[in-house]
Design a protein around this motif. Structure first.
Motif, PDB file in Angstrom:
ATOM      1  N   ILE A  90       8.338  -8.208   0.094  1.00 42.08           N
ATOM      2  CA  ILE A  90       8.252  -7.353   1.269  1.00 42.08           C
ATOM      3  C   ILE A  90       7.234  -7.966   2.207  1.00 42.08           C
ATOM      4  CG2 ILE A  90       9.093  -5.220   0.244  1.00 42.08           C
ATOM      5  CD1 ILE A  90       6.266  -4.411  -0.384  1.00 42.08           C
ATOM      6  N   ASP A  91       6.890  -7.264   3.288  1.00 49.31           N
ATOM      7  CA  ASP A  91       6.096  -7.875   4.358  1.00 49.31           C
ATOM      8  C   ASP A  91       4.785  -8.474   3.868  1.00 49.31           C
ATOM      9  OD1 ASP A  91       8.063  -7.225   6.102  1.00 49.31           O
ATOM     10  OD2 ASP A  91       7.021  -5.537   7.031  1.00 49.31           O
ATOM     11  N   ASP A  92       4.122  -7.793   2.920  1.00 50.15           N
ATOM     12  CA  ASP A  92       2.809  -8.280   2.511  1.00 50.15           C
ATOM     13  C   ASP A  92       2.676  -8.476   1.009  1.00 50.15           C
ATOM     14  OD1 ASP A  92       2.896  -5.664   1.719  1.00 50.15           O
ATOM     15  OD2 ASP A  92       0.947  -5.098   2.560  1.00 50.15           O
TER      16      ASP A  92
ATOM     17  N   ASP B  47       5.944 -11.319  -7.557  1.00 55.11           N
ATOM     18  CA  ASP B  47       5.010 -11.111  -8.669  1.00 55.11           C
ATOM     19  C   ASP B  47       4.179  -9.842  -8.476  1.00 55.11           C
ATOM     20  OD1 ASP B  47       5.875 -13.425  -9.887  1.00 55.11           O
ATOM     21  OD2 ASP B  47       4.347 -14.674  -8.963  1.00 55.11           O
ATOM     22  N   VAL B  48       3.768  -9.573  -7.242  1.00 55.89           N
ATOM     23  CA  VAL B  48       2.972  -8.379  -6.960  1.00 55.89           C
ATOM     24  C   VAL B  48       3.808  -7.120  -7.152  1.00 55.89           C
ATOM     25  CG1 VAL B  48       1.670  -7.136  -5.177  1.00 55.89           C
ATOM     26  CG2 VAL B  48       1.463  -9.622  -5.372  1.00 55.89           C
TER      27      VAL B  48
ATOM     28  N   LEU C 280       4.165   5.600  -5.648  1.00 56.76           N
ATOM     29  CA  LEU C 280       4.196   5.556  -7.108  1.00 56.76           C
ATOM     30  C   LEU C 280       3.102   6.433  -7.709  1.00 56.76           C
ATOM     31  CD1 LEU C 280       4.859   1.754  -7.756  1.00 56.76           C
ATOM     32  CD2 LEU C 280       6.413   3.649  -8.215  1.00 56.76           C
ATOM     33  N   GLY C 281       2.030   6.624  -6.959  1.00 55.21           N
ATOM     34  CA  GLY C 281       0.932   7.416  -7.473  1.00 55.21           C
ATOM     35  C   GLY C 281       1.076   8.913  -7.282  1.00 55.21           C
TER      36      GLY C 281
ATOM     37  N   SER D  42       0.832  -1.207   0.000  1.00 53.90           N
ATOM     38  CA  SER D  42       0.000   0.000   0.000  1.00 53.90           C
ATOM     39  C   SER D  42       0.865   1.256   0.000  1.00 53.90           C
ATOM     40  CB  SER D  42      -0.941   0.000   1.211  1.00 53.90           C
ATOM     41  OG  SER D  42      -0.215  -0.071   2.419  1.00 53.90           O
ATOM     42  N   ASP D  43       1.970   1.242   0.764  1.00 50.99           N
ATOM     43  CA  ASP D  43       2.866   2.409   0.784  1.00 50.99           C
ATOM     44  C   ASP D  43       3.571   2.572  -0.557  1.00 50.99           C
ATOM     45  OD1 ASP D  43       2.237   3.229   3.312  1.00 50.99           O
ATOM     46  OD2 ASP D  43       3.899   2.183   4.285  1.00 50.99           O
TER      47      ASP D  43
END
Length: 223
Positions: free
Chosen positions: A72-74, A78-79, A58-59, A52-53
């Motif tokens: 990373i943590d979550d 691929d994501v 990026l936005g 989310s961060d």
């Protein structure tokens, strides 16, 4: 002699600030990069450890390169790759894990390249420079290893993993690049319990380390 417009543009490009996002669960990696960036035109915007961060930055920020670990943590590799592609930002892997299976997926997805966390300051800066220019920096050796992983013979066509459901969960998270602490957080179990699970998994499938476990899991469709 008065420089022409093309020369002026190249000089400006060479000195313009390059904004970098680091997606990594470890704060110490950010500290190291900050030292590497001294006296260069690279600036670290922020270290993020959640998808989310990363999506938020990026936005709303000017970004020239995203540099990340394999997970990373979550979020898995691929994501991370897909999000960088959506925002059309060069993505460079920065990890100690050189698993050909992971690198092959990143290579095919258009990731700029992979740099080891043990690389020299010069190699890191050079890699970032190339990525920021839209270049790919896979070495011939890496490319050969990746191509080899595409065509490697299966270790066994019908390998049965003698693992419990929980151990299979742990194996999949190990193969996705998660640390023991990351696995503990995801499965809501203790760190020491995860260590025991990982040790049993390695022993049961007959490998010596996490990288070999990841390769074996990928080749046998356990992921």
């Amino acid at each position: 002699m008065t420089p022409n417009n093309e020369t002026v543009r190249h000089l400006a490009d060479a000195t313009a600030t390059r904004w970098v996002i680091l997606a990594d669960s470890s704060p110490i990696v950010a500290s190291g990069l900050q030292v590497f960036f001294n006296d260069t035109h690279f600036q670290l915007i922020e270290r993020v450890s959640s998808i989310s961060d990363l999506r938020r930055l990026l936005g709303c920020q000017e970004v020239h390169v995203v540099i990340s670990d394999l997970a990373i943590d979550d979020a898995s590799l691929d994501v991370l790759v897909e999000l960088c592609k959506q925002h059309r930002k060069p993505h460079l892997l920065f990890s100690t894990n050189a698993n050909p299976g992971f690198l092959g997926r990143a290579y095919r997805a258009g990731v700029a390249g992979w740099i080891s966390k043990s690389a020299s300051r010069a190699d890191v800066i050079t890699g970032l420079e190339k990525a920021a220019r839209g270049e790919r920096l896979w070495t011939r050796r890496q490319t050969r290893q990746i191509i080899g992983s595409f065509v490697a013979t299966e270790l066994s066509d019908k390998l049965a993993f003698p693992l419990t459901d929980r151990e299979l969960e742990v194996l999949r998270l190990v193969a996705a690049g998660h640390s023991n602490q990351g696995i503990a957080d995801r499965l809501h179990i203790g760190f020491e319990t995860v260590k025991e699970h990982v040790q049993r998994v390695l022993a049961k499938i007959g490998v010596n380390d996490r990288t070999q476990a990841a390769v074996l899991a990928e080749r046998n469709d356990v992921l």
